[in-house]
Scaffold this active site. Structure first.
Site, PDB file in Angstrom:
ATOM      1  N   VAL A  16      37.720  98.644  31.833  1.00 43.96           N
ATOM      2  CA  VAL A  16      36.954  97.921  30.800  1.00 43.96           C
ATOM      3  C   VAL A  16      37.869  96.972  30.024  1.00 43.96           C
ATOM      4  CG1 VAL A  16      35.452  98.165  28.793  1.00 43.96           C
ATOM      5  CG2 VAL A  16      35.308  99.829  30.645  1.00 43.96           C
ATOM      6  N   LYS A 107      32.166 107.535  24.320  1.00 40.74           N
ATOM      7  CA  LYS A 107      30.988 108.368  23.987  1.00 40.74           C
ATOM      8  C   LYS A 107      31.370 109.821  23.726  1.00 40.74           C
ATOM      9  CE  LYS A 107      31.353 107.805  28.476  1.00 40.74           C
ATOM     10  NZ  LYS A 107      31.536 106.580  29.194  1.00 40.74           N
ATOM     11  N   GLY A 136      26.650 101.197  29.394  1.00 42.41           N
ATOM     12  CA  GLY A 136      27.474 100.012  29.678  1.00 42.41           C
ATOM     13  C   GLY A 136      26.939  98.730  29.089  1.00 42.41           C
ATOM     14  N   ILE A 138      23.873  97.498  28.944  1.00 45.73           N
ATOM     15  CA  ILE A 138      22.509  97.433  28.371  1.00 45.73           C
ATOM     16  C   ILE A 138      22.616  97.563  26.849  1.00 45.73           C
ATOM     17  CG2 ILE A 138      20.190  98.434  28.365  1.00 45.73           C
ATOM     18  CD1 ILE A 138      20.854  99.838  30.997  1.00 45.73           C
ATOM     19  N   LYS A 207      26.011 110.786  25.964  1.00 49.26           N
ATOM     20  CA  LYS A 207      25.236 109.577  25.668  1.00 49.26           C
ATOM     21  C   LYS A 207      23.924 109.934  24.970  1.00 49.26           C
ATOM     22  CE  LYS A 207      27.382 107.189  29.560  1.00 49.26           C
ATOM     23  NZ  LYS A 207      27.346 106.985  31.016  1.00 49.26           N
ATOM     24  N   GLY A 304      31.131  99.618  34.913  1.00 56.93           N
ATOM     25  CA  GLY A 304      31.785  98.488  35.582  1.00 56.93           C
ATOM     26  C   GLY A 304      32.506  97.627  34.567  1.00 56.93           C
TER      27      GLY A 304
HETATM   28  N1  HSE Z   1      30.844 107.566  34.607  1.00 58.42           N
HETATM   29  C1  HSE Z   1      29.737 106.905  33.998  1.00 58.42           C
HETATM   30  C2  HSE Z   1      28.615 106.743  35.001  1.00 58.42           C
HETATM   31  C3  HSE Z   1      30.050 105.545  33.467  1.00 58.42           C
HETATM   32  O1  HSE Z   1      28.747 107.151  36.159  1.00 58.42           O
HETATM   33  O2  HSE Z   1      27.581 106.236  34.607  1.00 58.42           O
HETATM   34  C4  HSE Z   1      30.778 105.596  32.179  1.00 58.42           C
HETATM   35  O3  HSE Z   1      29.980 106.141  31.188  1.00 58.42           O
END
Ligand code: HSE
Length: 439
Positions: A16, A107, A136, A138, A207, A304
């Site tokens: 990131v 998070k 990510g 959104i 999350k 990503g």
């Molecule tokens: N490892 C997470 C996923 C991404 O697979 O969505 C980072 O929060």
């Protein structure tokens, strides 16, 4: 020019962090026009900053010591992208104590230590941006906090772990078992070498903790989120689910009812015709049901380098704008001050009501279905439909698959304990919760 700008200190130059540097480089002029001054990347700290070739950082001071960023009095905004609890927690708290704003994608840190961190931000009049921590790219944090601020949310259903969604989509489309898909995803770098945070539902629960606080204006502790991962999802159940008209997704669910909140993460059968069922591969989506708005859906890439970097840079811009206002007068990170969040009762999983998919491996003999149905009936569980396959040569047992009407989880568990002890049933029964009302 850099001296007039907002001075950024970036901690962490992984996937990131590299994306953030790339976006700041590519879009720096546009960002400066939007903000009225540039975002100036002034310090960068990364464990590997001297070891690997790094993106264009000609104006930044590089270090392997993250404290050099936090201790620099010139830094206005600290961007924490190292993840994990320590040292991220101490770095964040110290930055806030020094009156610096913080942008983070962490998070786990906010879900487990949010009370301490949000309180520190308020106490020091600092801003904390965390858009990148959930789904990510959104903009769901901003949507819940600002776009939907006038509504009263009733329920939220999220596909918020891309790894699980990729595995379940591939299992469903290519008729492969969980272990095969996971091993290939790891070999291709699509899943972590240690995938447990993702596949055991912990990442999604982190999350969901944040989403539920924002969506309902309540305090939610990570420990109170019920979590079940996807390791036990089998091809057999994916195929039966399809016969009933369902797909299987790892859903993060929060629902408010009767002044209590359910917060749970588990594999869930959802109608194949629903919008969420169409969210494939590693995509994320969050479906929100509000009293006034009704249903709305937010879809996009949940991970990503560049997708997540868009959320980090948006937070930098927002935070830099808020620096121009009276300190502490901006939008509170959770949409309202911490002390205004309600302390709501969180309903334990045993108290929820759900429809269920059940599968038993049973002997193919007269009276077996009646015996199982009798135990379910004794526990107030009503059967909605049944599938039973004939026996193939060599099979001792046959799958007996039931879909129930709404039943209490506590009753279901008690009934399944009794069914599992029957000599006519082999192995442990499988149960998967069903969610019908997804738009
Ligand atoms: N490892 C997470 C996923 C991404 O697979 O969505 C980072 O929060």
């Amino acid at each position: 020019m850099a001296s007039e700008g907002v001075k950024l200190g970036l901690i962490g130059l992984g996937t990131v962090g590299t994306g953030v540097v790339q976006l700041l480089t590519q879009n720096g002029d546009t960002i400066a026009r939007k903000l009225g001054r540039p975002l100036a990347l002034t310090r960068v700290a990364s464990r590997s900053v001297h070891a690997k070739p790094h993106p264009p950082l000609e104006n930044a001071q590089l270090s392997s010591d993250p404290w050099s960023v936090v201790h620099d009095p010139d830094i206005d905004l600290v961007v924490e992208l190292i993840g994990g609890i320590e040292p991220a927690r101490s770095l964040t708290l110290e930055a806030l104590r020094r009156g610096k704003d913080v942008v983070t994608a962490n998070k786990a840190l906010l879900a487990q230590h949010g009370a301490e961190i949000f309180a520190a931000a308020e106490a020091h009049g600092a801003h904390i941006g965390f858009e990148a921590s959930v789904a990510g790219g959104i903009p769901i944090i901003r949507t819940l906090r600002e776009g939907l601020a006038g509504d009263r949310n009733r329920a939220l259903f999220g596909i918020v772990n891309g790894t699980c969604n990729y595995i379940l989509t591939t299992m469903s489309e290519h008729a492969e078992e969980f272990a095969t898909v996971l091993a290939r995803a790891q070999a291709q770098g699509l899943a972590e070498a240690d995938p447990s945070f993702d596949i055991d539902g912990i990442d999604a629960a982190h999350k969901l903790t944040l989403l539920a606080m924002l969506a309902f204006g309540v305090r939610v502790s990570f420990e109170s989120v019920y979590v079940e991962g996807i390791r036990h999802v089998s091809q057999t159940d994916i195929l039966f689910a399809r016969e009933f008209g369902y797909g299987i997704k790892l859903l993060a669910i929060a629902k408010e009812e009767d002044d209590t909140l359910e917060v749970r993460v588990h594999p869930t059968m959802i109608p194949r015709s629903s919008l969420l069922a169409g969210v494939g591969d590693a995509y994320n989506a969050i479906f929100v049901q509000g009293e006034a708005l009704g249903s709305s859906l937010y879809f996009g890439r949940g991970a990503g380098s560049l997708p997540t970097a868009t959320a980090v840079v948006a937070d930098m811009i927002d935070t830099a704008r808020q620096r121009g206002t009276i300190r502490g007068s901006g939008v509170p990170p959770l949409g309202m001050p911490w002390h205004e969040l309600r302390a709501i009762r969180l309903r334990p999983i045993d108290e929820i009501t759900s429809e269920y998919y059940l599968r038993f491996m049973a002997l193919d003999r007269p009276g077996v279905l009646a015996r199982i149905a009798g135990i379910l009936g004794d526990h107030d569980i009503s059967i909605a439909s049944v599938i039973q396959r004939g026996r193939s040569e060599g099979d001792e047992t046959v799958p007996l698959v039931l879909r129930t009407h709404a039943a209490k989880e506590r009753n279901l568990k008690a009934a399944l304990c009794l069914v599992d002890e029957l000599p006519i049933v082999q192995g442990k029964s499988v149960s998967i919760r069903i969610e019908e009302n997804l738009g």
